[in-house]
Design a protein around this motif. Structure first.
Motif, short mmCIF file in Angstrom:
data_model
loop_
_atom_site.label_atom_id
_atom_site.label_comp_id
_atom_site.label_asym_id
_atom_site.label_seq_id
_atom_site.Cartn_x
_atom_site.Cartn_y
_atom_site.Cartn_z
N GLY A 228 0.83 -1.19 0.00
CA GLY A 228 0.00 0.00 0.00
C GLY A 228 0.86 1.24 0.00
N THR A 229 0.50 2.21 -0.80
CA THR A 229 1.18 3.50 -0.81
C THR A 229 0.15 4.56 -0.50
OG1 THR A 229 0.82 3.80 -3.17
CG2 THR A 229 2.90 2.76 -2.52
N ALA A 230 0.58 5.65 0.03
CA ALA A 230 -0.29 6.79 0.34
C ALA A 230 -1.42 6.38 1.28
CB ALA A 230 -0.83 7.42 -0.94
N TYR A 231 -1.06 5.73 2.38
CA TYR A 231 -2.02 5.33 3.40
C TYR A 231 -1.97 6.30 4.57
CZ TYR A 231 -3.73 0.83 1.80
OH TYR A 231 -4.38 -0.16 1.11
N GLY A 232 -3.10 6.53 5.21
CA GLY A 232 -3.15 7.34 6.42
C GLY A 232 -2.95 6.51 7.67
N THR A 233 -3.06 5.19 7.53
CA THR A 233 -2.90 4.27 8.66
C THR A 233 -2.40 2.93 8.14
OG1 THR A 233 -4.91 5.28 9.57
CG2 THR A 233 -4.06 3.37 10.70
N PRO A 234 -1.09 2.67 8.15
CA PRO A 234 -0.62 1.37 7.68
C PRO A 234 -1.00 0.27 8.68
CG PRO A 234 1.20 2.63 8.56
CD PRO A 234 0.01 3.53 8.58
N TYR A 235 -1.51 -0.85 8.18
CA TYR A 235 -1.92 -1.91 9.09
C TYR A 235 -0.92 -3.06 9.10
CZ TYR A 235 -3.79 -4.26 4.92
OH TYR A 235 -3.94 -4.86 3.71
N MET A 236 -0.93 -3.81 10.22
CA MET A 236 0.08 -4.84 10.44
C MET A 236 -0.50 -6.22 10.69
SD MET A 236 2.48 -2.58 12.92
CE MET A 236 1.07 -2.20 13.93
N THR A 237 -1.80 -6.35 10.85
CA THR A 237 -2.41 -7.65 11.11
C THR A 237 -3.59 -7.86 10.17
OG1 THR A 237 -3.95 -6.85 12.79
CG2 THR A 237 -1.78 -7.59 13.56
N ALA A 238 -4.16 -9.04 10.21
CA ALA A 238 -5.32 -9.35 9.39
C ALA A 238 -6.59 -8.81 10.03
CB ALA A 238 -5.44 -10.86 9.24
N ASN B 115 -4.64 -17.82 13.17
CA ASN B 115 -4.61 -18.53 11.89
C ASN B 115 -3.67 -17.88 10.86
OD1 ASN B 115 -5.99 -16.19 11.39
ND2 ASN B 115 -7.63 -17.15 10.21
N GLN B 116 -2.80 -16.97 11.31
CA GLN B 116 -1.98 -16.26 10.33
C GLN B 116 -0.74 -15.66 11.00
OE1 GLN B 116 -2.62 -12.11 8.30
NE2 GLN B 116 -4.01 -13.61 7.38
N THR B 117 0.35 -15.62 10.25
CA THR B 117 1.53 -14.88 10.68
C THR B 117 1.88 -13.92 9.55
OG1 THR B 117 3.77 -15.02 11.56
CG2 THR B 117 3.18 -16.60 9.85
N ARG B 118 2.37 -12.75 9.92
CA ARG B 118 2.62 -11.70 8.95
C ARG B 118 3.95 -11.01 9.26
NH1 ARG B 118 -1.81 -8.28 6.19
NH2 ARG B 118 -3.00 -10.07 6.79
N TYR B 119 4.75 -10.82 8.22
CA TYR B 119 6.01 -10.08 8.31
C TYR B 119 5.89 -8.87 7.40
CZ TYR B 119 8.07 -14.28 10.30
OH TYR B 119 8.34 -15.36 11.09
N GLY B 120 6.36 -7.73 7.88
CA GLY B 120 6.21 -6.58 7.02
C GLY B 120 7.09 -5.42 7.39
N PHE B 121 6.87 -4.34 6.64
CA PHE B 121 7.70 -3.16 6.72
C PHE B 121 6.84 -1.96 6.38
CE2 PHE B 121 10.56 -0.21 4.48
CZ PHE B 121 11.59 -0.09 5.42
N SER B 122 7.00 -0.87 7.13
CA SER B 122 6.30 0.36 6.78
C SER B 122 7.26 1.54 6.88
CB SER B 122 5.07 0.60 7.66
OG SER B 122 5.45 0.94 8.97
N MET B 123 6.88 2.63 6.22
CA MET B 123 7.73 3.81 6.17
C MET B 123 6.83 5.04 6.15
SD MET B 123 10.34 4.96 3.11
CE MET B 123 9.11 4.78 1.85
N MET B 124 7.24 6.07 6.89
CA MET B 124 6.59 7.37 6.75
C MET B 124 7.44 8.16 5.76
SD MET B 124 5.33 10.23 9.50
CE MET B 124 6.94 10.52 10.21
#
Length: 182
Positions: A97-107, A139-148
């Motif tokens: 996702g780009t140009a988000y006001g709230t990046p999410y980290m879980t399902a 039921n899920q595992t998530r790896y990720g990265f976010s940037m302001m």
């Protein structure tokens, strides 16, 4: 033992590089709209935030936002990318996702959420702020990265449900700083 050995962390000691120093712990026992860590980030270059048994009131994903000079940044200045693996059918996928006001980290899930987030360059106004995370649900595992996508000094972190929908009904949250050379 010389001071330099203690500072390098060879002997433990208060100045040991890489040592986690607890900044604050918060426990939520009744519904709140968000969990804030504000005005207490210190001068650390890297922070670690852990969360355990974080339970949303609905099925919205856990998200984050930053404070800059005491003002919550809600504009679409965040980007994220993550990969998740779910137990249902063994699917695995990437999301971006780009140009988000709230990046999410879980399902989207009403189940308890657990995980950790590493933050980099939050307090340095010359750099973008980054977060890397690992979250686990039933039921899920998530790896990720976010940037302001703007250089600014961050002085606070907010955890909330995506889009500020619903509440967080319980959870344990701890913020740490990594001791480094200044």
């Amino acid at each position: 033992m010389t001071l330099s050995l203690a500072r390098l962390g060879f002997m433990g000691g208060a100045g040991a590089l890489g040592k986690l120093e607890l900044i604050q712990t918060q426990t939520v026992t009744s519904a709140v709209s968000y969990v804030d860590f504000l005005d207490n980030l210190g001068t650390y270059k890297t922070h670690l935030l852990t969360f355990q048994n974080d339970v949303p009131s609905g099925s919205n994903p856990l998200s984050l936002r930053y404070y800059e000079s005491g003002t919550l940044e809600t504009a679409a200045v965040y980007e994220f990318v993550h990969q998740y693996i779910a137990t249902s059918g063994g699917e695995s996928t990437d999301e971006r996702g780009t140009a988000y006001g709230t990046p999410y980290m879980t399902a989207n899930s009403g189940f308890p959420r657990n995980g950790y987030i590493y933050f980099h360059n939050l307090v340095n106004s010359s750099y973008y702020s980054y977060a890397s995370y690992h979250t686990v649900l039933d039921n899920q595992t998530r790896y990720g990265f976010s940037m302001m996508k703007q250089a600014s000094a961050v002085n606070g972190i907010r955890l909330l449900n995506n889009g500020a929908v619903g509440t967080i009904t319980q959870g344990d949250y701890s913020l740490y700083g990594f001791a480094t050379w200044v």
